[in-house]
Write a protein that holds these residues in place. Structure first.
Motif, mmCIF file in Angstrom:
data_model
loop_
_atom_site.group_PDB
_atom_site.id
_atom_site.type_symbol
_atom_site.label_atom_id
_atom_site.label_comp_id
_atom_site.label_asym_id
_atom_site.label_seq_id
_atom_site.Cartn_x
_atom_site.Cartn_y
_atom_site.Cartn_z
ATOM 1 N N ASP A 1 0.850 -1.190 0.000
ATOM 2 C CA ASP A 1 0.000 0.000 0.000
ATOM 3 C C ASP A 1 0.886 1.240 0.000
ATOM 4 O O ASP A 1 0.708 2.158 0.802
ATOM 5 N N GLY A 2 1.857 1.256 -0.909
ATOM 6 C CA GLY A 2 2.816 2.356 -0.963
ATOM 7 C C GLY A 2 4.068 2.018 -0.184
ATOM 8 O O GLY A 2 4.169 0.978 0.461
ATOM 9 N N TYR B 1 5.678 -0.963 9.802
ATOM 10 C CA TYR B 1 6.702 -1.349 10.769
ATOM 11 C C TYR B 1 7.799 -0.297 10.740
ATOM 12 O O TYR B 1 8.484 -0.114 9.729
ATOM 13 N N LYS B 2 7.914 0.434 11.832
ATOM 14 C CA LYS B 2 8.892 1.517 11.957
ATOM 15 C C LYS B 2 8.751 2.522 10.818
ATOM 16 O O LYS B 2 9.743 2.982 10.246
ATOM 17 N N GLY B 3 7.490 2.826 10.496
ATOM 18 C CA GLY B 3 7.206 3.848 9.504
ATOM 19 C C GLY B 3 7.346 3.400 8.069
ATOM 20 O O GLY B 3 7.264 4.230 7.153
ATOM 21 N N LYS B 4 7.529 2.105 7.839
ATOM 22 C CA LYS B 4 7.700 1.587 6.485
ATOM 23 C C LYS B 4 6.735 0.438 6.233
ATOM 24 O O LYS B 4 6.181 -0.150 7.158
ATOM 25 N N ALA B 5 6.558 0.111 4.950
ATOM 26 C CA ALA B 5 5.747 -1.048 4.600
ATOM 27 C C ALA B 5 6.379 -2.314 5.182
ATOM 28 O O ALA B 5 7.587 -2.376 5.423
ATOM 29 N N GLN C 1 5.682 -10.103 7.018
ATOM 30 C CA GLN C 1 4.316 -10.395 6.596
ATOM 31 C C GLN C 1 3.939 -11.831 6.955
ATOM 32 O O GLN C 1 2.830 -12.106 7.418
ATOM 33 N N GLN C 2 4.888 -12.743 6.736
ATOM 34 C CA GLN C 2 4.629 -14.152 7.035
ATOM 35 C C GLN C 2 4.482 -14.375 8.532
ATOM 36 O O GLN C 2 3.622 -15.146 8.981
ATOM 37 N N VAL C 3 5.305 -13.703 9.322
ATOM 38 C CA VAL C 3 5.200 -13.804 10.778
ATOM 39 C C VAL C 3 3.833 -13.291 11.244
ATOM 40 O O VAL C 3 3.166 -13.918 12.078
ATOM 41 N N LEU C 4 3.419 -12.170 10.685
ATOM 42 C CA LEU C 4 2.125 -11.595 11.037
ATOM 43 C C LEU C 4 0.992 -12.548 10.676
ATOM 44 O O LEU C 4 0.100 -12.813 11.499
ATOM 45 N N ALA C 5 1.002 -13.072 9.464
ATOM 46 C CA ALA C 5 -0.057 -13.977 9.024
ATOM 47 C C ALA C 5 -0.100 -15.237 9.879
ATOM 48 O O ALA C 5 -1.180 -15.695 10.285
ATOM 49 N N ASN C 6 1.054 -15.808 10.197
ATOM 50 C CA ASN C 6 1.093 -17.019 11.019
ATOM 51 C C ASN C 6 0.596 -16.760 12.428
ATOM 52 O O ASN C 6 -0.108 -17.600 13.017
#
Length: 291
Positions: free
Chosen positions: A208-209, A260-264, A270-275
């Motif tokens: 998303d940017g 995450y820390k002001g960045k995408a 992403q995988q850690v978040l999804a899991n």
């Protein structure tokens, strides 16, 4: 949410064992490990005696009877042979100054004055933005702000708004009970089938940017889900900036702008978040684990 919204808390949502005159849950906010952006000063109506959120302790007590028909605010009755899917959308993206709530239940909704009054009972300023019709029914939109005039950013209060609206649906339209996940605990007629969480849960992260990502979550709905989702996200140091949370029948659908820390968010994170989300959502609820 124009939130640095923090649904769905180290300690989770807490409810007081007391209820107010309209039988809506009284919230108590405890200390959290979230960043300061996610914590707001609780309204004066909150009390300090609390219990942990669970299906059995929720203070949502519909006063409706198990009638085969529903009474509209104008006193007319509705045939319930074909019950539409109730939808409640909490939108933190479309208005920079207010939380926008949209309610749809086919063509059965009346003026919703009781719902507006119930939300005001949470210490909120509520104004009806507009009503419009389309093929899915009549859409009622409200603009909601805190007493300070600012939009609602606290996840516990956003969840309180969602549950208050659903409580009113169950009370004034008891036929919606079988169409809502909350009907299993708070309604007069539970859903005929439970949603298989493994099948219903879908998680996706899109770009998303350069400065943020868009997290999509779809899963079986339950009380406290909004708060729990945000807790899982923020526990791995990902910031929730804004988003939308939809209750659509038995399902909940969330879109969160995250960074995450002001960045995408990079692919490994992403995988850690999804899991993390999948693991949490597939765990049995407190009520299911007791059997």
């Amino acid at each position: 949410m124009a939130v640095a919204m923090a649904s769905a808390a180290n300690c989770g949502v807490y409810f007081s064992s007391n209820t107010n005159k309209l039988n809506f849950p009284v919230f108590d906010f405890k200390n959290h490990s979230w960043s300061a952006a996610f914590v707001t000063t609780p309204p004066n109506i909150l009390e300090k005696r609390s219990v942990r959120l669970s299906f059995s302790m929720m203070g949502i007590i519909p006063r409706a009877t198990s009638s085969a028909t529903a009474v509209e605010s104008d006193g007319s009755f509705q045939d319930t042979d074909t019950v539409p899917t109730p939808k409640v959308i909490i939108d933190q993206d479309s208005n920079p100054d207010a939380t926008v709530v949209e309610i749809t239940f086919g063509d059965r909704l009346g003026a919703l004055l009781d719902t507006m009054n119930a939300l005001k009972n949470l210490g909120l300023n509520v104004s009806k933005a507009n009503v419009y019709l389309d093929s899915s029914g009549k859409h009622n939109k409200f603009a909601i702000t805190k007493a300070t005039g600012r939009k609602v950013e606290d996840p516990e209060l956003l969840e309180a708004i969602r549950l208050t609206i659903i409580n009113n649906l169950l009370e004034y339209h008891p036929e919606s009970s079988s169409q809502l996940a909350m009907g299993a605990t708070f309604g007069v007629e539970p859903p005929k089938e439970k949603v298989d969480v493994d099948i219903a849960t879908h998680i996706r992260v899109d770009d998303d940017g350069p400065d943020r990502s868009l997290l999509h979550v779809e899963t079986a709905d339950r009380p406290g889900l909004l708060v729990d989702l945000v807790k899982i996200i923020t526990d791995i140091n990902i910031t929730v900036e804004s988003g939308e949370f939809d209750t659509e029948g038995l399902l909940a659908k969330a879109k969160f702008h995250v960074s995450y820390k002001g960045k995408a968010i990079i692919r490994p994170l992403q995988q850690v978040l999804a899991n993390s989300l999948r693991y949490f959502l597939r765990r049995p609820t407190t009520e299911e684990a007791s059997f």
